[in-house]
Design a protein around this motif. Structure first.
Motif, PDB file in Angstrom:
ATOM      1  N   SER A  63      -6.788   9.039   2.656  1.00 46.76           N
ATOM      2  CA  SER A  63      -6.045   9.676   1.572  1.00 46.76           C
ATOM      3  C   SER A  63      -4.594   9.961   1.958  1.00 46.76           C
ATOM      4  O   SER A  63      -3.829  10.456   1.142  1.00 46.76           O
ATOM      5  CB  SER A  63      -6.749  10.976   1.160  1.00 46.76           C
ATOM      6  OG  SER A  63      -6.907  11.814   2.280  1.00 46.76           O
ATOM      7  N   GLY A  64      -4.200   9.687   3.203  1.00 44.49           N
ATOM      8  CA  GLY A  64      -2.799   9.821   3.570  1.00 44.49           C
ATOM      9  C   GLY A  64      -2.454  11.045   4.391  1.00 44.49           C
ATOM     10  O   GLY A  64      -1.281  11.308   4.649  1.00 44.49           O
ATOM     11  N   ALA A  91       0.629   4.611   0.948  1.00 43.72           N
ATOM     12  CA  ALA A  91      -0.236   5.527   1.689  1.00 43.72           C
ATOM     13  C   ALA A  91       0.019   6.959   1.264  1.00 43.72           C
ATOM     14  O   ALA A  91      -0.891   7.776   1.195  1.00 43.72           O
ATOM     15  CB  ALA A  91      -0.005   5.377   3.186  1.00 43.72           C
ATOM     16  N   PRO A 126     -10.356  12.933   1.757  1.00 44.18           N
ATOM     17  CA  PRO A 126     -11.238  11.900   2.303  1.00 44.18           C
ATOM     18  C   PRO A 126     -10.471  10.931   3.193  1.00 44.18           C
ATOM     19  O   PRO A 126      -9.242  10.948   3.257  1.00 44.18           O
ATOM     20  CB  PRO A 126     -11.783  11.202   1.059  1.00 44.18           C
ATOM     21  CG  PRO A 126     -10.764  11.442   0.006  1.00 44.18           C
ATOM     22  CD  PRO A 126     -10.133  12.756   0.319  1.00 44.18           C
ATOM     23  N   SER A 127     -11.212  10.074   3.861  1.00 45.03           N
ATOM     24  CA  SER A 127     -10.615   9.081   4.745  1.00 45.03           C
ATOM     25  C   SER A 127      -9.677   8.167   3.963  1.00 45.03           C
ATOM     26  O   SER A 127     -10.007   7.727   2.871  1.00 45.03           O
ATOM     27  CB  SER A 127     -11.732   8.266   5.385  1.00 45.03           C
ATOM     28  OG  SER A 127     -11.207   7.456   6.388  1.00 45.03           O
ATOM     29  N   HIS A 146     -11.070  16.377   7.411  1.00 47.54           N
ATOM     30  CA  HIS A 146     -11.771  15.929   6.207  1.00 47.54           C
ATOM     31  C   HIS A 146     -13.050  16.735   6.014  1.00 47.54           C
ATOM     32  O   HIS A 146     -13.889  16.391   5.198  1.00 47.54           O
ATOM     33  CB  HIS A 146     -12.032  14.416   6.232  1.00 47.54           C
ATOM     34  CG  HIS A 146     -12.859  13.969   7.399  1.00 47.54           C
ATOM     35  ND1 HIS A 146     -12.390  13.070   8.308  1.00 47.54           N
ATOM     36  CD2 HIS A 146     -14.091  14.312   7.799  1.00 47.54           C
ATOM     37  CE1 HIS A 146     -13.322  12.873   9.231  1.00 47.54           C
ATOM     38  NE2 HIS A 146     -14.355  13.616   8.948  1.00 47.54           N
ATOM     39  N   VAL A 155       0.843  -1.198   0.000  1.00 47.18           N
ATOM     40  CA  VAL A 155       0.000   0.000   0.000  1.00 47.18           C
ATOM     41  C   VAL A 155       0.878   1.248   0.000  1.00 47.18           C
ATOM     42  O   VAL A 155       1.723   1.428   0.872  1.00 47.18           O
ATOM     43  CB  VAL A 155      -0.898   0.031   1.262  1.00 47.18           C
ATOM     44  CG1 VAL A 155      -1.821   1.235   1.216  1.00 47.18           C
ATOM     45  CG2 VAL A 155      -1.683  -1.250   1.382  1.00 47.18           C
TER      46      VAL A 155
HETATM   47  N1  ATP Z   1       0.585   1.422  10.020  1.00 46.84           N
HETATM   48  C1  ATP Z   1      -0.031   1.176   8.863  1.00 46.84           C
HETATM   49  N2  ATP Z   1       0.072  -0.024   8.265  1.00 46.84           N
HETATM   50  C2  ATP Z   1      -0.528  -0.267   7.090  1.00 46.84           C
HETATM   51  N3  ATP Z   1      -1.263   0.618   6.410  1.00 46.84           N
HETATM   52  C3  ATP Z   1      -1.414   1.838   6.942  1.00 46.84           C
HETATM   53  C4  ATP Z   1      -0.805   2.183   8.196  1.00 46.84           C
HETATM   54  N4  ATP Z   1      -1.126   3.476   8.473  1.00 46.84           N
HETATM   55  C5  ATP Z   1      -1.900   3.893   7.455  1.00 46.84           C
HETATM   56  N5  ATP Z   1      -2.070   2.928   6.531  1.00 46.84           N
HETATM   57  C6  ATP Z   1      -2.827   3.069   5.275  1.00 46.84           C
HETATM   58  O1  ATP Z   1      -2.406   4.236   4.634  1.00 46.84           O
HETATM   59  C7  ATP Z   1      -3.502   4.902   4.026  1.00 46.84           C
HETATM   60  C8  ATP Z   1      -3.545   6.339   4.503  1.00 46.84           C
HETATM   61  O2  ATP Z   1      -3.825   6.357   5.878  1.00 46.84           O
HETATM   62  P1  ATP Z   1      -3.957   7.698   6.701  1.00 46.84           P
HETATM   63  O3  ATP Z   1      -4.169   7.313   8.126  1.00 46.84           O
HETATM   64  O4  ATP Z   1      -2.811   8.581   6.396  1.00 46.84           O
HETATM   65  O5  ATP Z   1      -5.287   8.319   6.128  1.00 46.84           O
HETATM   66  P2  ATP Z   1      -6.039   9.664   6.523  1.00 46.84           P
HETATM   67  O6  ATP Z   1      -6.051  10.519   5.328  1.00 46.84           O
HETATM   68  O7  ATP Z   1      -5.465  10.228   7.759  1.00 46.84           O
HETATM   69  O8  ATP Z   1      -7.502   9.131   6.790  1.00 46.84           O
HETATM   70  P3  ATP Z   1      -8.563   9.549   7.929  1.00 46.84           P
HETATM   71  O9  ATP Z   1      -9.253  10.777   7.453  1.00 46.84           O
HETATM   72  O10 ATP Z   1      -9.499   8.389   7.946  1.00 46.84           O
HETATM   73  O11 ATP Z   1      -7.817   9.714   9.198  1.00 46.84           O
HETATM   74  C9  ATP Z   1      -4.733   4.096   4.377  1.00 46.84           C
HETATM   75  O12 ATP Z   1      -5.063   3.308   3.260  1.00 46.84           O
HETATM   76  C10 ATP Z   1      -4.297   3.238   5.526  1.00 46.84           C
HETATM   77  O13 ATP Z   1      -4.976   2.007   5.497  1.00 46.84           O
END
Ligand code: ATP
Ligand code: MG
Lengths: 370, 288
Positions: A58-59, A36, A55-56, A210, A34
């Motif tokens: 998105s990294g 991220a 969005p959720s 978000h 993945v």
């Molecule tokens: N420790 C980890 N191990 C594996 N995958 C991870 C890990 N941390 C994040 N991911 C993946 O990386 C991607 C981005 O995650 P991230 O937490 O940065 O999203 P976000 O934009 O903060 O989302 P949200 O708004 O839901 O908090 C996601 O697909 C998540 O599943």
């Protein structure tokens, strides 16, 4: 939306001589297969209120954690104030974080929580006490200093987390959806408070959310994230009025997209276009549109009354569907309902049409026909 | 539902305290009778005497037994020795369990974590005597311990206090590991991250955040290891050689001189009560 960049923020001028508070170059983070975060370049100026919106998944959090040092990038570099910190541990970086779940130490009182960072850095007791008191006053929690976090409400905990980070006077404060757990009213209050605190302290805020309204109202600049990439960076007005991509147009504000045949008929040229709903004027089909206006006839298929506004959903004769907003200056819900089924003409200023690039990652904000 | 039953249900619903009382009265009565009752009988019988010639119990109220226990150096030494053994076992278990529980909860991958948990729990299902005699075999002259330690110039400690401490530490280790494991597992990652974020190096985070948060678990575990060691009388018979602990002094007196045994057994009860009171003052029991 008001167009009010702060003093330190020119539109997209050449790099200032002072180094950026935070700079990411080609930053990538892969968790196994993945990706991220996928090759992000970003410059955050000193003193700026910078939001990361997306969005959720998105990294956003991953980028924040790489700036804080909790996560090491699999590629690229992280700079703080011009210094490469890519391989530095969190305790060696001049940034502090307000965590999404606040992460207050349950075994310490509010005051001890706030003093923790100073104590770790061996600040003398007298100064520690004074600065902690100041920080607690700044978030209006002087009377709660002796309590344990468990004895506070969600909003109060959030403010303790803020005070605990601010008391260290970091050059950059990272906030990961700090208002996510609060109810709407408290959220709006805290938005104003956060913004005030940021202005007074002069600290660079990197704010993850978000919630598009939150990002638009609070930020000096916004980066819109999608699937580990940045789709667009710009002031709230730029991002809202001139979305660079289909994704940005859809994610920030209501998406009003026209493409294919419909777009060709309305605009005379095929492509992907967006018009914000509040720019669209609803008139009688026989009224002519102005010389600088685009127009499209259609039928109202749905009327949604929303208190201050009414949302009209219009199916165009050319195909496609547009949403138009109108302020309820005179009408009430019973009045607006009878518009359903009427034939109307939609008209809007030509300059409010935004031509989008369908491909993500292409950030050219001024790619619209004017 | 017939009307009277319904009325009763309604009355109970409106009076939560009454409902609670009705619900727990049976177990409370059992606890009072079987548990506290036995303690009271124990305490009362400590004030009787055994006739030296007939070995019958004289139901004469006197405090001779307590005087014997408190003044006779034999009993004082046994009590101190028992206290020392229980403290040593608790300390050793805490020192071993801490890194083990930390590794299981925070470092090991989910698969090996499950295996380790099973490995810690399985010995609890094996019989106490089986484990004690297994240690007897290992510790005996020419046993496994001798064989392992021989190349390093050592040997089995033989049967005595060290052997008792070793075997008791082994027996009660799971009772220290399990609460610690739970505490480490429940420790939120974000708290550790927050500490580092505020400038704390790992050692500082350990002392300032991890230790205070797992302290209640260490204390909970120590209540087990300490009181179980204090009351033990079988292990010391099997691997203790001539060592005497309170437990086997009591056990050997039960048939000969019951009132004296009762007086002796008040000692560990008092020690445990004192320990619990001391622990309570630290606030560690608040979350139990
Ligand atoms: N420790 C980890 N191990 C594996 N995958 C991870 C890990 N941390 C994040 N991911 C993946 O990386 C991607 C981005 O995650 P991230 O937490 O940065 O999203 P976000 O934009 O903060 O989302 P949200 O708004 O839901 O908090 C996601 O697909 C998540 O599943
Ligand atoms: Mg996140």
């Amino acid at each position: 939306m008001t167009d009010s960049p702060p003093p330190s923020t020119g539109a997209s001028a050449a790099g200032p001589p002072v180094p950026s508070a935070v700079a990411l170059s080609g930053v990538t983070k892969a968790f196994g297969a993945v990706r991220a975060v996928d090759g992000i370049d970003l410059e955050i100026r000193a003193g700026e209120f910078f939001s990361m919106l997306g969005p959720s998944g998105s990294g956003k959090t991953t980028v924040l954690r790489m700036i804080a040092g909790f996560e090491e990038p699999t590629g690229g570099r992280v700079l703080l104030g011009g210094t490469d910190v890519t391989r530095l541990a969190p305790f060696d970086r001049d940034v502090n974080t307000v965590f999404q779940d606040y992460a207050l130490f349950p075994h310490l009182s509010v005051r001890q929580n706030v003093e923790y960072g100073l104590k770790v850095k061996r600040v003398p007791r007298a100064e520690r006490t004074r600065r902690a008191a100041e920080a607690l006053a700044a978030v209006r929690l002087e009377d709660f200093a002796a309590r344990r976090p468990a004895e506070l409400s969600g909003g109060q905990r959030q403010r303790v987390a803020l005070a605990r980070a601010l008391v260290n006077r970091p050059s950059v404060l990272l906030l990961d959806e700090p208002l996510g757990a609060l109810d709407l009213k408290l959220r709006l209050e805290m938005q104003i408070e956060l913004k005030q605190i940021q202005r007074e302290a002069g600290i660079t805020f990197v704010f993850v959310t978000h919630d598009q309204d939150e990002a638009l109202t609070m930020s000096d600049r916004i980066a819109v994230f999608n699937a580990g990439r940045i789709e667009q960076v710009g002031t709230p007005a730029e991002v809202y009025e001139h979305p660079a991509t289909e994704f940005v147009a859809g994610f920030v504000g209501t998406s009003n997209l026209l493409q294919g045949d419909a777009a060709a008929q309305v605009f005379g040229e095929p492509g992907l276009y967006s018009v914000r709903p509040e720019k669209i004027r609803i008139t009688h089909p026989d009224d002519p549109a102005g010389p600088d206006e685009c127009s499209a006839p259609g039928t109202i298929v749905e009327v949604v009354y929303a208190g201050a506004l009414t949302r009209f959903v219009v199916d165009l004769e050319a195909g496609g569907r547009l949403v138009a907003l109108r302020q309820n200056v005179e009408e009430s819900s019973t009045d607006v309902a009878r518009h359903r089924g009427s034939t109307v003409l939609l008209a809007w200023q030509r300059r409010h049409t935004v031509r989008l690039s369908a491909r993500p990652g292409n950030t050219t904000p001024n790619d619209n026909p004017q | 539902m017939t009307p009277p039953v319904r009325r009763l249900a309604g009355a109970l619903h409106r009076r939560p305290r009454l409902r609670l009382a009705a619900l727990i009265s049976a177990p409370m009565a059992w606890l009072a009778l079987a548990y506290l009752g036995a303690l009271v009988v124990l305490l009362v019988s400590a004030f009787w005497t055994t006739n030296e010639f007939t070995s019958n119990i004289d139901y004469l109220w006197n405090t001779d037994n307590f005087r014997t226990v408190l003044t006779d150096p034999l009993y004082r030494n046994v009590a101190l020795r028992t206290l020392g053994i229980a403290a040593a076992v608790t300390l050793i278990d805490a020192v071993i369990a801490f890194p083990m529980a930390f590794y299981m909860a925070r470092v090991a991958r989910p698969r090996s974590r499950r295996l380790l948990l099973v490995a810690v729990l399985t010995p609890l299902w094996a019989g106490y005597l089986v484990k004690a005699y297994a240690w007897w075999v290992m510790l005996s002259h020419g046993g496994v311990i001798d064989w392992i330690a021989a190349p390093f110039g050592g040997g089995s400690p033989g049967f005595g206090i060290p052997a008792v401490v070793i075997v008791l530490s082994y027996l009660w280790l799971p009772y220290m590991i399990l609460p610690l494991y739970t505490a480490f597992e429940q420790l939120p990652d974000s708290l550790l991250a927050a500490s580092g974020d505020l400038g704390a190096r790992p050692w500082r985070t350990f002392v300032g955040v991890v230790l205070p948060l797992v302290k209640p678990a260490v204390i909970a575990g120590s209540i087990f290891t300490f009181s179980l060691s204090l009351g033990d009388y079988l292990t010391v018979q099997i691997v203790g050689g001539t060592t005497q602990m309170l437990g086997n002094v009591i056990a050997s007196n039960v048939t000969l001189n019951l009132p004296l045994a009762a007086a002796v057994s008040c000692v560990p009860v008092l020690i445990i009560v004192g320990y619990l009171l001391a622990v309570r003052r630290t606030g560690a029991l608040d979350n139990l």
